[in-house]
Design an enzyme around this catalytic site. Structure first.
Site, PDB file in Angstrom:
ATOM      1  N   ASP A 451       0.859  -1.179   0.000  1.00  0.00           N
ATOM      2  CA  ASP A 451       0.000   0.000   0.000  1.00  0.00           C
ATOM      3  C   ASP A 451       0.901   1.236   0.000  1.00  0.00           C
ATOM      4  O   ASP A 451       2.098   1.136   0.315  1.00  0.00           O
ATOM      5  CB  ASP A 451      -0.889  -0.025   1.244  1.00  0.00           C
ATOM      6  CG  ASP A 451      -1.776   1.197   1.347  1.00  0.00           C
ATOM      7  OD1 ASP A 451      -2.294   1.640   0.319  1.00  0.00           O
ATOM      8  OD2 ASP A 451      -1.935   1.715   2.463  1.00  0.00           O
ATOM      9  N   GLU A 561      -8.530  15.279   6.986  1.00  0.00           N
ATOM     10  CA  GLU A 561      -9.370  16.280   7.638  1.00  0.00           C
ATOM     11  C   GLU A 561      -8.609  16.989   8.749  1.00  0.00           C
ATOM     12  O   GLU A 561      -8.736  18.209   8.924  1.00  0.00           O
ATOM     13  CB  GLU A 561     -10.633  15.638   8.185  1.00  0.00           C
ATOM     14  CG  GLU A 561     -11.665  15.283   7.135  1.00  0.00           C
ATOM     15  CD  GLU A 561     -13.018  14.970   7.746  1.00  0.00           C
ATOM     16  OE1 GLU A 561     -13.063  14.683   8.958  1.00  0.00           O
ATOM     17  OE2 GLU A 561     -14.027  15.031   7.021  1.00  0.00           O
ATOM     18  N   PHE A 602     -18.585  11.428   3.494  1.00  0.00           N
ATOM     19  CA  PHE A 602     -17.921  10.860   2.329  1.00  0.00           C
ATOM     20  C   PHE A 602     -18.368   9.419   2.115  1.00  0.00           C
ATOM     21  O   PHE A 602     -18.520   8.658   3.070  1.00  0.00           O
ATOM     22  CB  PHE A 602     -16.401  10.908   2.528  1.00  0.00           C
ATOM     23  CG  PHE A 602     -15.625  10.284   1.400  1.00  0.00           C
ATOM     24  CD1 PHE A 602     -15.220  11.050   0.323  1.00  0.00           C
ATOM     25  CD2 PHE A 602     -15.304   8.938   1.417  1.00  0.00           C
ATOM     26  CE1 PHE A 602     -14.506  10.482  -0.718  1.00  0.00           C
ATOM     27  CE2 PHE A 602     -14.596   8.363   0.378  1.00  0.00           C
ATOM     28  CZ  PHE A 602     -14.190   9.138  -0.690  1.00  0.00           C
ATOM     29  N   LYS A 625     -16.457  19.273  -0.271  1.00  0.00           N
ATOM     30  CA  LYS A 625     -15.071  18.988  -0.639  1.00  0.00           C
ATOM     31  C   LYS A 625     -14.995  17.541  -1.121  1.00  0.00           C
ATOM     32  O   LYS A 625     -15.756  16.684  -0.671  1.00  0.00           O
ATOM     33  CB  LYS A 625     -14.128  19.195   0.555  1.00  0.00           C
ATOM     34  CG  LYS A 625     -14.303  18.192   1.688  1.00  0.00           C
ATOM     35  CD  LYS A 625     -13.317  18.451   2.807  1.00  0.00           C
ATOM     36  CE  LYS A 625     -13.505  17.412   3.921  1.00  0.00           C
ATOM     37  NZ  LYS A 625     -12.642  17.671   5.081  1.00  0.00           N
ATOM     38  N   ARG A 660      -1.504  15.144  -2.208  1.00  0.00           N
ATOM     39  CA  ARG A 660      -2.895  14.697  -2.246  1.00  0.00           C
ATOM     40  C   ARG A 660      -3.777  15.936  -2.408  1.00  0.00           C
ATOM     41  O   ARG A 660      -3.594  16.926  -1.695  1.00  0.00           O
ATOM     42  CB  ARG A 660      -3.255  13.949  -0.969  1.00  0.00           C
ATOM     43  CG  ARG A 660      -2.437  12.683  -0.755  1.00  0.00           C
ATOM     44  CD  ARG A 660      -2.515  12.202   0.686  1.00  0.00           C
ATOM     45  NE  ARG A 660      -3.845  11.813   1.068  1.00  0.00           N
ATOM     46  CZ  ARG A 660      -4.337  10.572   0.960  1.00  0.00           C
ATOM     47  NH1 ARG A 660      -3.575   9.619   0.446  1.00  0.00           N
ATOM     48  NH2 ARG A 660      -5.560  10.275   1.349  1.00  0.00           N
ATOM     49  N   GLY A 741      -4.912   3.820  -3.721  1.00  0.00           N
ATOM     50  CA  GLY A 741      -6.164   4.436  -4.137  1.00  0.00           C
ATOM     51  C   GLY A 741      -5.978   5.845  -4.656  1.00  0.00           C
ATOM     52  O   GLY A 741      -6.950   6.497  -5.056  1.00  0.00           O
ATOM     53  N   ASP A 742      -4.751   6.346  -4.659  1.00  0.00           N
ATOM     54  CA  ASP A 742      -4.496   7.710  -5.115  1.00  0.00           C
ATOM     55  C   ASP A 742      -4.597   7.813  -6.637  1.00  0.00           C
ATOM     56  O   ASP A 742      -4.531   6.818  -7.361  1.00  0.00           O
ATOM     57  CB  ASP A 742      -3.108   8.163  -4.670  1.00  0.00           C
ATOM     58  CG  ASP A 742      -3.072   8.498  -3.193  1.00  0.00           C
ATOM     59  OD1 ASP A 742      -4.140   8.816  -2.648  1.00  0.00           O
ATOM     60  OD2 ASP A 742      -1.996   8.426  -2.589  1.00  0.00           O
ATOM     61  N   ASN A 873      -8.457  -1.332   4.454  1.00  0.00           N
ATOM     62  CA  ASN A 873      -8.568  -1.639   3.029  1.00  0.00           C
ATOM     63  C   ASN A 873      -7.451  -2.542   2.535  1.00  0.00           C
ATOM     64  O   ASN A 873      -7.460  -2.965   1.379  1.00  0.00           O
ATOM     65  CB  ASN A 873      -8.593  -0.346   2.212  1.00  0.00           C
ATOM     66  CG  ASN A 873      -7.341   0.487   2.425  1.00  0.00           C
ATOM     67  OD1 ASN A 873      -6.668   0.353   3.450  1.00  0.00           O
ATOM     68  ND2 ASN A 873      -7.014   1.323   1.483  1.00  0.00           N
TER      69      ASN A 873
END
Length: 1166
Positions: A451, A561, A602, A625, A660, A741-742, A873
């Site tokens: 990951d 956040e 989200f 956002k 990010r 996941g980026d 994940n």
């Protein structure tokens, strides 16, 4: 249960009533119209999935406060938990049943049973059972100790105190956890642990919010919010019982800790309950004075207990290969037994007429003429001989090997855990070895699937830059300055400051200070206000040594956040308070209160979150956002098109730097817009069927026509030592794949930063949105790789990835493409491309796609796979791989709990694989082969003797020596060597990662080695048997004396064989090897000193002669000569990489610097 009207004490613990007009008002709101509380975390789209109607037959009915009516027949589980496996009555049968799951143990049990039969008895009945009994006893003692510790933990857990309502007088009374029943009402105080799964009824917060920490459940330390329903939090105090006649209909117990399906009937009204209305056992109540709830699941039916099964069991590659050699040894055993039985049948046929006078085969019982005596015919005698041969040669398959492997792995795990090079000081986490049976697999890894976030990076987000209204504030020209905490908040006589400061952009700071009235300044204020409001962060006030100062610690489930809220605070927008209905933000010294009217969290479908805020000026705003791919689809593009294009340009620049990105937007809601959303939301949130789908539709409907405010760039820094670790693994021929996941640009940038990608690599990029385009892209990739193979200087080996000067390839593929590839015929095409590439980078992948990628390589190759990750994940990927490693990071401990090994940093992979993995593999490989060799030598000695005793299966070696051979005479040295031996030092293994390839090539354990070892054992057994046999052939030495000589000779020879192969000597190794030889001599003397046993005083007769010692010396020289010669010639004329490195260590270990080692190319071709 209905409580009496004169039972009011419980109501004193509940909040004051809140009036309920048509629109539900927050009692702390500033204005009634804007105080409607909607879309809180209680209605989270992530958790509130589609809820079908619950039928009574499929549901559990819980009557609030009445455990007797809830469970009249005591059929539901009590709250006592039991993690222990055994009880005093079940330990023996259950433990034996579990141990005999090993087929080898069944084999030895059958051998022991056969030996009890009079016709087949070879050894004494007690002696034949002893080896198996010893192994079973050692394992049973270990299991008993582990279970005793579990019993002790269970007692401590079950006897903890809980505050429970007494149904007789409605008073809260202390009760032990194990006595709590489903339906009882409990009260939990701050910092206490929740004793069972309970639905919240009320909390100390008048709005029903409670903050819990789930670190004991999923390892996450961030606070989470849970809510009580308004129908239970606002019960009037005058009621006899606030929850009278309450009925909860909930789903049956299940493992899903993120889901809960239920509804409650109270006062004739049915209200839905979701995951945020339940607190699970093991959670801790934080920042909430008290909470009251009703138990719905207890004991072993709680979700934490249903999820306590642990990671799936895995078997090591060596142990799997060992089964092949075990089958070969079984074939050798059957061959030896067949030879003996057939020869015995031939001998019996030739001496048929002599058997009547033989003491072993008397055919006639003269006391009862006409009947055979102890004789069943040649056919049955051959069959009996075969079974007796199996009993005599049984240790060809070594029973002690299994217990030795467990002990060696335990010792190896101890040293890995104690290794300070695997200790992470930043998180105070030691290396954890959660699976003891795959230590040696760490030395054979070929593919590492990693990951990115939290594994390669720290997952500690830091706000770096922003673009607002198309203007880029990335400090390209003006250096960042450190905010010295100028935006502190004065509360009473104390100063509150954010716990972390963020570097600020001077130009942006100046804009907010002096140009706030400009259009750019207004947009900047809206931007940072959105960062402060659009989140689920909980500000916690922390005391400091300075009594006049406190720190604001922002707690939340997302590090992103947290970074954004700290950034807003550094620019003067300080979030200082949050309740379920409002937040308080200090806007550059002006404290303002904003009512939270709605919150859409989200979810993976929308890829964004939004909050509806009631502002002090009576306006209602929607702040949103999310990811750029989702936000640009809902942003109004008819105006400010230049701003949108400038923002996209900045986003691409941020992504190329590895940052990010998040896009921020807003929309002002009119009264009609708000009322329309409110009505739709009310209908969706109270629906019992399809609630999740309806809520997502409501969110998507309001999140449209947004005005873009800007975008943020957050840096997730690489962990220390990641580039160096990846380079070391590359040199070790370990292929590293990154699954993240980026977005693609961010992942590629991180790939270059960590040296996963290099400028010399040719990138193959597959970004497709259809099956046909995926197929074409893969075909093009295969064609491209073939073309590069043709022009490569080492074209012969490019498809195997072994060319030293070939063109390096990197495959970049996204999750959309994998949707059309995985589990289809295109998998094979992807496999062909991926195996050619040096690096594979998968972007925008889902958790199950990560597992699919691992399975792609695991199922199609024999190479060892390793997966490493830190979040929930990554669990499926970790469990799919041959070796799973969890990182104790910022995303909780789900990955750790599902892993085989756990550690604190990615860079620890280098010492774990290159050092401990190499050591563990070479030790275990040698130990297995040595055990096969050691027992084969002994069996062949017995076989040679049988050939000279009319195949009668009598033995010269005493039965007790046969039993003790694998237990005392030779067992300890191999265990010590398996734990402590080191072929190379840590420094050498780290400096030359190429040495790791020996494990990948199975150099220490393969079929060729096994065959050579068996040939060596046959030669040594012949030397041990025939030298004394020829020397004493015409003497008067009895068989027992000769048997003692053979016993001592075989023990001395196998231990000297082991000593010749030891790499690193220490006093423990010396004591074990030479001590076992001394122990053997003592045991033989003791056995021969017992007059009841055969061979009494035999050792003293033969040991006193010079021929005895001459034979012993001749056996050692003759037996070890082939092994010594082969070892010397191989290391001198055909050294492999390990032997070259050992020579370098030997002759240059004192040099400060050393030259590079010219690695042998021969070993790479084997």
């Amino acid at each position: 249960m209905a409580y009496e009207d004169d039972d009011p004490p419980l109501s004193l613990h509940l909040p004051r009533p809140i009036s309920e007009p048509h629109l539900r008002l927050d009692p702390l709101s500033l204005s009634a119209p804007s105080a409607v509380r909607h879309g809180s975390r209680a209605e989270s789209e992530r958790l509130a999935s589609s809820q079908p109607e619950l039928a009574d037959a499929d549901a559990r009915l819980v009557i609030v406060g009445d455990p007797g009516r809830t469970d009249p027949h005591l059929q539901l589980a009590g709250n006592a938990v039991r993690t222990a496996k055994y009880s005093p009555f079940t330990f023996l049968p259950r433990n034996l049943f579990e141990q005999f799951h090993r087929v080898a143990y069944v084999y030895f049990l059958v051998i022991a049973v056969l030996n009890q039969l009079p016709q087949l008895a070879v050894f004494g009945r007690g002696a034949s059972v002893l080896p198996l009994a010893f192994v079973l006893l050692v394992t049973a003692v270990k299991d008993a100790y582990e279970d005793w510790r579990r019993h002790r933990s269970d007692r401590s857990e079950n006897n903890r105190a809980a505050s429970v309502v007494d149904s007789r007088d409605s008073q809260f009374r202390t009760k032990r956890w194990k006595d709590v029943r489903v339906g009882e009402v409990l009260k939990v105080f701050a910092d206490e642990t929740i004793p069972c799964d309970m639905v919240l009824l009320a909390t100390s917060d008048p709005t029903g919010v409670a903050y819990v920490q789930t670190i004991n459940l999923d390892g996450e330390s961030n606070l989470k919010t849970r809510y009580a329903k308004q129908e239970t939090t606002s019960r009037p105090i005058g009621d006899a019982h606030p929850f009278a006649a309450g009925l909860i209909r909930c789903e049956r117990p299940n493992r899903n800790i993120y889901g809960f399906l239920a509804n409650m009937e109270i006062d004739g009204k049915r209200v839905s309950l979701g995951p945020s209305n339940i607190i699970l056992r093991g959670c801790e109540l934080k920042n909430t004075a008290w909470a009251i709830g009703v138990a719905v699941y207890a004991g072993n039916e709680t979700k934490v207990m249903l999820n306590s099964s642990g990671a799936p069991s895995k078997r090591s590659r060596l142990e799997t290969h060992m089964n092949r050699e075990t089958l070969l040894l079984s074939a050798v055993l059957i061959t030896l037994c067949s030879v003996v039985s057939i020869c015995n049948g031939i001998w019996l046929g030739k001496h048929r007429n002599d058997l009547e006078l033989s003491q072993f085969f008397r055919k006639r019982d003269y006391s009862d003429s006409g009947e055979n005596y102890n004789y069943y015919g040649i056919g049955m005698q051959v069959f009996f001989t075969f079974l007796m041969s199996v009993i005599v040669f049984q240790i060809m398959i070594p029973i002690s090997l299994y217990i030795s492997m467990e002990l060696v792995r335990l010792g190896q795990a101890y040293f890995m855990i104690r290794d300070t090079n695997l200790y992470d000081e930043s998180s105070n986490s030691k290396f954890q070895c959660r699976a003891l049976n795959i230590n040696e697999d760490l030395g054979q890894v070929k593919y590492v699937f990693s990951d990115k976030t939290g594994t390669l990076t720290e997952n500690k987000m830091e706000f770096r830059c922003a673009t607002i209204r198309g203007r880029d504030y990335s400090s390209g020209k003006v250096p960042l300055q450190d905010n010295g905490g100028t935006h502190s908040v004065l509360v009473g006589d104390r100063i509150w400051k954010p716990k972390m400061s963020v570097k600020t952009d001077p130009e942006l700071v100046a804009l907010l200070q002096s140009k706030v009235e400009t259009e750019q300044g207004k947009q900047a204020c809206e931007f940072f206000l959105a960062l402060a409001c659009c989140n689920t962060i909980v500000p916690l006030v922390v005391e400091t040594a300075d009594q006049k100062q406190k720190l604001i610690d922002y707690q939340g489930e997302s590090p992103d956040e947290q970074a954004l809220v700290y950034a807003a605070a550094s620019y003067g927008f300080v979030l200082i308070e949050r309740t379920s209905g409002h937040i308080v933000v200090d806007v550059r010294g002006d404290r303002q209160r904003y009512d939270v009217l709605g919150l859409h969290e989200f979810d993976s479908d929308r890829k964004r979150m939004s909050v509806i805020i009631g502002c002090p000026d009576k306006t209602v705003k929607l702040y949103v956002k999310g990811a750029d791919i989702s936000m640009f689809g809902v942003i109004q593009k008819t105006v400010n098109l230049d701003i949108i294009r400038a923002t996209e340009t900045s986003l691409n620049a941020y992504s190329s730097l590895g940052l990010r990105t998040l896009v921020i937007g807003m929309r002002k809601l009119s009264r009609n817009d708000f009322e329309e959303w409110q009505s739709a939301y009310e209908n969706a949130s109270t629906a019992l069927i399809g609630r999740g789908r309806l809520l997502r539709a409501v969110a998507s409907n309001v999140e449209r026509d947004l005005h873009i405010l800007g975008a943020s760039g957050i840096e997730d820094k690489l962990q220390q030592g990641v580039p160096e670790a990846i380079e070391s693994m590359r040199q070790a021929d370990i292929k590293v794949w990154v699954l993240t996941g980026d977005k693609q640009e961010t992942a590629i940038s991180i790939g270059f930063s960590c040296k996963l990608l290099t400028s010399e690599m040719t990138q193959i990029v597959i970004n497709s949105n259809s099956r046909e385009s995926c197929k074409k892209s893969l075909q093009d990739a295969v064609a491209m790789s073939s073309k590069l193979a043709a022009i490569s200087p080492d074209s012969e080996n490019i498809l195997r990835g072994t060319g030293s000067s070939r063109i390096a390839l990197a495959l970049v593929i996204d999750g959309n493409s994998l949707v059309y590839i995985l589990e289809t015929e295109l998998e094979e095409e992807l496999f062909k491309v991926a195996t050619v590439c040096d690096v594979v980078l998968c972007c925008r992948v889902a958790p199950l796609q990560k597992a699919g990628i691992v399975a792609l390589m695991k199922n199609r190759t024999d190479d060892m796979t390793l997966a490493i990750g830190d979040g929930a994940n990554d669990v499926s990927m970790i469990q799919m791989a041959d070796v799973g490693i969890g990182i104790s990071g910022q995303e909780g401990r789900q990955a750790v709990m599902a892993s085989d090994f756990a550690m604190g940093q990615f860079r620890f992979l280098v010492p774990l694989l290159l050092v401990h993995g190499h050591w563990n593999y070479q030790r275990m490989a040698y130990m297995i082969l040595y055990n096969f060799y050691r027992n084969a030598v002994f069996v062949f000695i017995l076989f040679w003797y049988v050939l000279y005793t009319a195949y009668s299966l009598t033995t010269a070696i005493s039965e007790w020596s046969s039993v003790l051979y694998s237990v005392i005479y030779t067992a300890l040295p191999t265990i010590v060597v398996g734990i402590l031996d080191k072929d190379l030092s840590r420094r050498t293994l780290i400096k030359y990662p190429q040495l790791y390839r020996a494990g990948q090539r199975d150099e220490r354990y393969n079929l060729k080695f096994f065959i050579l070892t068996m040939m060596d054992s046959i030669w040594q057994s012949a030397a041990i048997f025939y030298i004394p046999y020829l020397a004493y052939r015409h003497s008067v030495v009895d068989v027992s004396s000769l048997g003692d000589l053979w016993t001592l000779a075989v023990v001395v020879l196998v231990n000297i064989h082991l000593a010749m192969d030891v790499f690193q000597w220490n006093w423990i190794t010396h004591a074990s090897i030479w001590g076992c030889i001394v122990a053997t001599v003592i045991c033989v003397i003791v056995i021969d000193s017992i007059w009841m046993l055969p061979g009494y005083w035999a050792i003293f007769h033969i040991m006193g002669t010079g021929l005895f010692w001459l034979c012993l010396l001749g056996i050692i020289i003759a037996g070890m000569l082939p092994h010594f010669t082969t070892k010397a010639l191989t290391e001198y004329f055909m050294p492999n990489d390990i032997q070259i490195a050992r020579e370098l260590e030997k002759y240059q270990k004192n040099a400060a610097t050393t030259s590079e080692i010219p690695m042998s190319t021969l070993s790479q071709l084997l």
